[in-house]
Enzyme design. Structure first.
Site, PDB file in Angstrom:
ATOM      1  N   LEU A   4      70.785  36.884 -29.556  1.00  0.00           N
ATOM      2  CA  LEU A   4      69.782  37.335 -30.332  1.00  0.00           C
ATOM      3  C   LEU A   4      69.986  38.838 -30.186  1.00  0.00           C
ATOM      4  O   LEU A   4      70.219  39.470 -28.971  1.00  0.00           O
ATOM      5  CB  LEU A   4      68.182  36.847 -29.647  1.00  0.00           C
ATOM      6  CG  LEU A   4      68.168  35.601 -30.053  1.00  0.00           C
ATOM      7  CD1 LEU A   4      66.670  35.269 -29.304  1.00  0.00           C
ATOM      8  CD2 LEU A   4      67.975  35.092 -31.337  1.00  0.00           C
ATOM      9  N   ASP A   5      69.589  39.886 -31.184  1.00  0.00           N
ATOM     10  CA  ASP A   5      69.642  41.150 -31.085  1.00  0.00           C
ATOM     11  C   ASP A   5      68.863  41.665 -29.962  1.00  0.00           C
ATOM     12  O   ASP A   5      67.643  41.021 -29.756  1.00  0.00           O
ATOM     13  CB  ASP A   5      69.269  41.865 -32.331  1.00  0.00           C
ATOM     14  CG  ASP A   5      70.326  41.556 -33.365  1.00  0.00           C
ATOM     15  OD1 ASP A   5      71.320  41.188 -33.229  1.00  0.00           O
ATOM     16  OD2 ASP A   5      69.780  41.767 -34.737  1.00  0.00           O
TER      17      ASP A   5
END
Length: 176
Positions: free
Chosen positions: A58-59
């Site tokens: 995930l960013d």
């Protein structure tokens, strides 16, 4: 670590915004991987030294559930499920403005922005196909709550797709 689920094969973490998933230039400490190696002492050999047990990412500024494999068998099984698109990845985002179409599919190529190597772009001649299905759940003053389900997993995909539509994610300094 906020553990949502754990058994002998997998670990599901609630990743907070601001936490980098794996060590990278400028982020050698304080990553999710560092915390995982402390929590699961035998994780080091699963899937490689830099990304042990990491099946997906995930960013940094994205929060959400992150699945981690605790052994090689689980890593291969999960990686295969992601590759075969058997995993449903759904996100909620606040986006600027009101959508003309309240639901739809965004399908573009996504690749490195030719003018800024730290950004991705949907306006590229070379890249990889990216597909996001979206549905506007609710509208507020100048902001829409959007559910986005990604069929592909490209870097910054939702952020790039929403900005490409003219509705960047609220608070996104890079694409907003």
């Amino acid at each position: 670590l906020e553990i949502l689920y754990e058994d002998s094969d997998i670990l599901v973490i609630n990743k907070p915004p601001g936490l980098v998933v794996h060590p990278a230039p400028g982020h050698s400490r304080g990553t999710l991987v560092n915390a995982l190696l402390h929590h699961c002492r035998d994780l080091g050999g699963i899937g490689g030294e830099i990304r042990p047990g990491i099946v997906h990412r995930l960013d940094r500024d994205t929060s959400g559930a992150l699945v981690v494999a605790k052994n090689q068998q689980a890593l291969h099984a999960l990686a295969d499920q992601f590759k075969q698109r058997q995993v449903c990845k759904v996100y909620w985002a606040l986006a600027w403005g009101f959508f003309k179409q309240k639901s739809g599919t965004i399908q573009t190529m996504i690749g490195r922005d030719p003018h800024n190597r730290k950004k991705m772009s949907a306006r590229v001649s070379h890249g990889r196909i990216a597909i996001t299905r979206y549905n506007v759940l609710r509208e507020y003053d100048e902001i829409s709550l959007v559910e986005a389900a990604i069929e592909t997993g490209r870097t910054h995909q939702i952020r790039v797709h929403l900005a490409h539509m003219g509705h960047p994610v609220v608070g996104d300094r890079q694409y907003g």
